[in-house]
Design a protein around this motif. Structure first.
Motif, PDB file in Angstrom:
ATOM      1  N   VAL A 114      -7.518 -14.574  -0.296  1.00  0.00           N
ATOM      2  CA  VAL A 114      -7.076 -13.338  -0.945  1.00  0.00           C
ATOM      3  C   VAL A 114      -5.984 -12.690  -0.107  1.00  0.00           C
ATOM      4  CG1 VAL A 114      -7.758 -11.124  -1.922  1.00  0.00           C
ATOM      5  CG2 VAL A 114      -9.406 -13.002  -1.857  1.00  0.00           C
ATOM      6  N   LEU A 115      -4.903 -12.360  -0.760  1.00  0.00           N
ATOM      7  CA  LEU A 115      -3.782 -11.678  -0.116  1.00  0.00           C
ATOM      8  C   LEU A 115      -3.834 -10.206  -0.503  1.00  0.00           C
ATOM      9  CD1 LEU A 115      -1.081 -12.118   1.513  1.00  0.00           C
ATOM     10  CD2 LEU A 115       0.045 -12.312  -0.719  1.00  0.00           C
ATOM     11  N   VAL A 116      -3.985  -9.324   0.476  1.00  0.00           N
ATOM     12  CA  VAL A 116      -4.035  -7.885   0.230  1.00  0.00           C
ATOM     13  C   VAL A 116      -2.694  -7.286   0.646  1.00  0.00           C
ATOM     14  CG1 VAL A 116      -5.156  -5.696   0.798  1.00  0.00           C
ATOM     15  CG2 VAL A 116      -6.525  -7.776   0.559  1.00  0.00           C
ATOM     16  N   LEU A 117      -2.009  -6.672  -0.292  1.00  0.00           N
ATOM     17  CA  LEU A 117      -0.715  -6.050  -0.023  1.00  0.00           C
ATOM     18  C   LEU A 117      -0.933  -4.572   0.272  1.00  0.00           C
ATOM     19  CD1 LEU A 117       1.419  -7.680  -2.881  1.00  0.00           C
ATOM     20  CD2 LEU A 117       0.815  -8.607  -0.627  1.00  0.00           C
ATOM     21  N   GLY A 118      -0.734  -4.189   1.526  1.00  0.00           N
ATOM     22  CA  GLY A 118      -0.915  -2.802   1.926  1.00  0.00           C
ATOM     23  C   GLY A 118      -1.935  -2.670   3.035  1.00  0.00           C
ATOM     24  N   ALA A 119      -1.536  -2.045   4.155  1.00  0.00           N
ATOM     25  CA  ALA A 119      -2.413  -1.876   5.313  1.00  0.00           C
ATOM     26  C   ALA A 119      -2.721  -0.410   5.568  1.00  0.00           C
ATOM     27  CB  ALA A 119      -1.796  -2.515   6.562  1.00  0.00           C
TER      28      ALA A 119
ATOM     29  N   THR B 216      -5.835 -12.169   4.043  1.00  0.00           N
ATOM     30  CA  THR B 216      -4.600 -11.876   4.768  1.00  0.00           C
ATOM     31  C   THR B 216      -4.080 -10.524   4.290  1.00  0.00           C
ATOM     32  OG1 THR B 216      -4.007 -14.213   4.975  1.00  0.00           O
ATOM     33  CG2 THR B 216      -2.231 -12.614   5.264  1.00  0.00           C
ATOM     34  N   ILE B 217      -3.727  -9.656   5.233  1.00  0.00           N
ATOM     35  CA  ILE B 217      -3.177  -8.330   4.915  1.00  0.00           C
ATOM     36  C   ILE B 217      -1.697  -8.316   5.269  1.00  0.00           C
ATOM     37  CG2 ILE B 217      -3.253  -5.859   5.440  1.00  0.00           C
ATOM     38  CD1 ILE B 217      -6.181  -6.130   6.079  1.00  0.00           C
ATOM     39  N   VAL B 218      -0.900  -7.837   4.340  1.00  0.00           N
ATOM     40  CA  VAL B 218       0.553  -7.770   4.539  1.00  0.00           C
ATOM     41  C   VAL B 218       1.006  -6.324   4.418  1.00  0.00           C
ATOM     42  CG1 VAL B 218       2.800  -8.536   3.679  1.00  0.00           C
ATOM     43  CG2 VAL B 218       0.843 -10.097   3.605  1.00  0.00           C
ATOM     44  N   ASP B 219       1.900  -5.913   5.316  1.00  0.00           N
ATOM     45  CA  ASP B 219       2.462  -4.557   5.238  1.00  0.00           C
ATOM     46  C   ASP B 219       3.851  -4.565   5.863  1.00  0.00           C
ATOM     47  OD1 ASP B 219       1.183  -1.577   4.700  1.00  0.00           O
ATOM     48  OD2 ASP B 219       2.828  -1.529   6.141  1.00  0.00           O
ATOM     49  N   ARG B 220       4.719  -3.724   5.327  1.00  0.00           N
ATOM     50  CA  ARG B 220       6.100  -3.704   5.817  1.00  0.00           C
ATOM     51  C   ARG B 220       6.244  -3.016   7.161  1.00  0.00           C
ATOM     52  NH1 ARG B 220       9.308   0.926   4.616  1.00  0.00           N
ATOM     53  NH2 ARG B 220       8.167   2.602   3.583  1.00  0.00           N
TER      54      ARG B 220
ATOM     55  N   VAL C 153      -6.389 -12.122   8.808  1.00  0.00           N
ATOM     56  CA  VAL C 153      -5.029 -12.332   9.305  1.00  0.00           C
ATOM     57  C   VAL C 153      -4.154 -11.148   8.908  1.00  0.00           C
ATOM     58  CG1 VAL C 153      -2.989 -13.819   9.170  1.00  0.00           C
ATOM     59  CG2 VAL C 153      -5.289 -14.831   9.186  1.00  0.00           C
ATOM     60  N   PHE C 154      -3.340 -10.654   9.853  1.00  0.00           N
ATOM     61  CA  PHE C 154      -2.419  -9.559   9.586  1.00  0.00           C
ATOM     62  C   PHE C 154      -0.984 -10.062   9.682  1.00  0.00           C
ATOM     63  CE2 PHE C 154      -6.221  -7.236  10.342  1.00  0.00           C
ATOM     64  CZ  PHE C 154      -6.068  -5.991   9.750  1.00  0.00           C
TER      65      PHE C 154
ATOM     66  N   VAL D 170       7.110  -7.174   1.330  1.00  0.00           N
ATOM     67  CA  VAL D 170       6.963  -7.953   0.095  1.00  0.00           C
ATOM     68  C   VAL D 170       8.066  -7.507  -0.868  1.00  0.00           C
ATOM     69  CG1 VAL D 170       5.461  -8.547  -1.823  1.00  0.00           C
ATOM     70  CG2 VAL D 170       4.492  -8.155   0.454  1.00  0.00           C
ATOM     71  N   SER D 171       9.010  -8.389  -1.121  1.00  0.00           N
ATOM     72  CA  SER D 171      10.185  -8.017  -1.920  1.00  0.00           C
ATOM     73  C   SER D 171       9.953  -8.161  -3.415  1.00  0.00           C
ATOM     74  CB  SER D 171      11.390  -8.875  -1.498  1.00  0.00           C
ATOM     75  OG  SER D 171      11.065 -10.257  -1.573  1.00  0.00           O
ATOM     76  N   ALA D 172       9.062  -9.083  -3.798  1.00  0.00           N
ATOM     77  CA  ALA D 172       8.859  -9.299  -5.236  1.00  0.00           C
ATOM     78  C   ALA D 172       7.583 -10.075  -5.484  1.00  0.00           C
ATOM     79  CB  ALA D 172      10.047 -10.061  -5.828  1.00  0.00           C
TER      80      ALA D 172
END
Length: 418
Positions: A3-8, A27-31, A218-219, A225-227
Motif C-alpha cells: 500500500v502506497l500512502v500519499l501524505g505524511a 510506503t509513505i510518500v511526502d514532498r 518505508v518513508f 507526487v506529480s501525477a
C-alpha cells in the motif's frame, strides 16, 4: 498487500499505522523532507471529540455578512475566479440546513467517539509516543447570555448523542480554570466537557514516524507526487516525475493538495482550503496559563496548554491555496489571547504559523474507495484532522482489507454524499 500512502501528515501516518498493524507492507510518500510540516504542524492542539458539528448550519449564513465586513472577524472571504471556490461555496450554502447539520453531526460524533477510543488505546499500546498528551477537559466560554442559554438548551440533545457535558455559571468557569480571572466579568457562562484531550499534533506525528520505521514502514520523503496515471486493469499508478512509485493500492491523504492530484485521473473531491492561524507562546515560570483547553465561542479562538507552551489558534480565511502569513490576522489573534490570558506567557516570543485546513462543504471527511479499483481516499477532515485521525485511519484500513467497519461509513464515501 503493498500500500502506497500519499501524505505524511497526521492522516497519512495514522493510516499507515493501522495498515501496518493489519499486516500490509506500507510506503509513505511526502514532498517535504520531514513529516507533518503542513496542516499537522501547529494546529489548535485540541482533541475535541464532543465538538464536531459542521460549520455549515442554519444560523451561520446570517453571521457571514457581518464577519466578512470586519477585518478582525473569525471568518474572511477573498473572492477569486477559481471555479472550485464558487462550487465549494454553493455546496456549503446548500448544506446550511438544520436537517443536514443534525445528520452530519450524528455521523461525526460516531466517528469522533471511535477516534477517542482508538487514541486512548494507542496511547496505552505505544508508550514511546511523546506528544504532550493530557486528558485535560474542555471549557467552551460564552460571553453573550443568549448564546449561553442556547448552548444550555442543547445539552439534553447532545446527551442523546453520547456527549456528557455540564453548564457552569461565570464563577464556576473561573473556579475550574483560574487563568480566566482577567475576563471574569465578561463571562456569561460555559459548557464544560471532561472527556476532551489536548496534545501536540506535530510531536505525535514525529513519534509515530519512529514507531512506523521500527516496524518496517518505508518513508520516501522529499518526493513530490506529480501525477496519478491510468494503468491497465482499471487501476492507477503514482508518479514522481519520471519514476513510478510502488504500490498495489494507493491511498490519497494529501489534505488540500488532494483535489488537484485526483483531477489528473478524473476523480473529483469537494475539498477546499480554509486558512487558519496559530501562535505558540512560551509560558512564563510564574505565569497564569490555562490548564484545561478553552474555546472562546464568540471569538472562535481556541487555547491549549502544551507543557511549557500555550497554543492559540483560530480564524478561517477562504483565500485559495496561499500560505502567506497575514500580519493583521496574527496581530488580531495575539490581541485576543493577551486580553483573555494576559499573564500566561511571553507574547513577544510567540511562534507564528499558518495552515490550510482541507474542508468539505458539509464538514464530513471523505473516506473510502473511488471509482478506480486501487485508489482510496482519506481526506477532508478540515479543522478536525487530529481529532478524527485514528477513527478515519482504522475505517479506511478495514475497507481496504474488506473487514467489517466499526461504524457505518456510508456518509463518508464519495457515493454516499449526494
Amino acid at each position: 498487500m503493498d500500500v502506497l500512502v500519499l501524505g505524511a501528515g497526521v492522516i497519512g501516518l495514522t493510516t499507515a499505522y493501522y495498515l501496518n498493524a493489519g499486516g500490509h507492507r506500507v510506503t509513505i510518500v511526502d514532498r517535504h523532507p520531514e513529516v507533518a510540516l503542513e496542516t499537522s504542524y501547529a494546529n489548535g492542539a485540541q482533541l475535541s471529540y464532543s465538538y464536531v458539528a459542521p460549520l455549515a448550519g442554519p444560523g451561520i449564513l446570517s453571521k457571514i455578512p457581518g464577519w466578512l465586513t470586519r477585518s478582525d472577524s473569525p471568518m474572511r472571504f477573498h473572492p477569486s475566479l477559481d471555479p472550485d471556490l464558487w462550487r465549494w461555496c454553493l455546496q456549503f450554502v446548500r448544506a446550511c440546513t438544520r436537517q443536514q447539520n443534525v445528520r452530519s453531526t450524528r455521523y461525526l460524533l460516531q466517528l469522533s467517539f471511535l477516534s477517542r477510543a482508538l487514541m486512548h488505546k494507542l496511547v496505552d499500546d505505544e508508550p514511546s509516543l511523546d506528544f504532550n498528551y493530557v486528558r485535560s477537559g474542555k471549557l467552551v466560554l460564552h460571553r453573550d447570555a443568549n448564546a449561553f442559554a442556547s448552548a444550555v438548551g442543547l445539552l439534553e440533545f447532545q446527551r442523546t448523542l453520547g456527549c456528557e457535558q455540564q453548564a457552569l455559571d461565570h464563577e464556576a468557569c473561573v473556579q475550574i480554570e483560574p487563568a480566566l480571572k482577567a475576563v471574569r466579568n465578561q463571562i456569561a457562562g460555559g459548557i464544560y466537557t471532561a472527556s476532551e484531550d489536548t496534545a501536540d499534533c506535530y510531536r505525535f506525528c514525529v513519534s509515530l514516524e519512529k514507531v512506523l520505521r521500527e516496524r518496517g514502514v518505508v518513508f520516501e520523503l522529499a518526493t513530490d507526487v506529480s501525477a496519478l496515471k491510468h494503468a491497465p486493469g482499471g487501476r492507477v499508478e503514482a508518479w514522481a516525475g519520471t519514476r513510478r512509485l510502488p504500490g498495489e493500492q494507493i491511498v490519497v491523504a494529501l489534505g488540500c493538495a488532494s483535489a488537484k492530484l485526483l483531477k489528473t485521473v478524473g476523480v473529483g473531491v469537494p475539498v477546499y482550503p480554509l486558512k487558519g492561524y496559530s501562535l505558540t507562546i512560551p509560558v512564563r515560570s510564574c505565569g497564569i496559563a490555562p490548564v484545561i483547553s478553552v474555546t472562546d465561542f464568540a471569538r472562535k479562538v481556541v487555547y491549549a496548554r502544551l507543557g511549557e507552551r500555550m497554543r492559540v489558534a483560530g480564524m478561517a480565511d477562504i483565500a485559495g491555496y496561499s500560505r502567506a502569513l497575514n500580519g493583521h490576522r496574527l496581530a488580531t489573534l495575539r490581541r485576543e489571547a493577551e486580553a483573555v490570558f494576559p499573564e500566561a506567557g511571553d507574547y513577544s516570543a510567540a511562534d507564528e504559523w499558518v495552515g490550510l485546513r482541507p474542508a468539505t462543504p458539509r464538514g464530513l471527511p471523505v473516506i473510502g474507495p473511488t471509482p478506480i479499483r486501487n485508489l482510496w481516499l482519506n481526506v477532508g477532515q478540515g479543522a478536525l484532522g487530529f481529532t478524527l485521525a485514528t477513527g478515519c485511519a482504522q475505517l479506511l484500513g478495514d475497507l481496504i482489507t474488506q473487514r467489517p467497519t466499526a461504524i457505518d461509513c456510508t456518509m463518508f464515501s464519495l457515493g454516499g454524499r449526494s
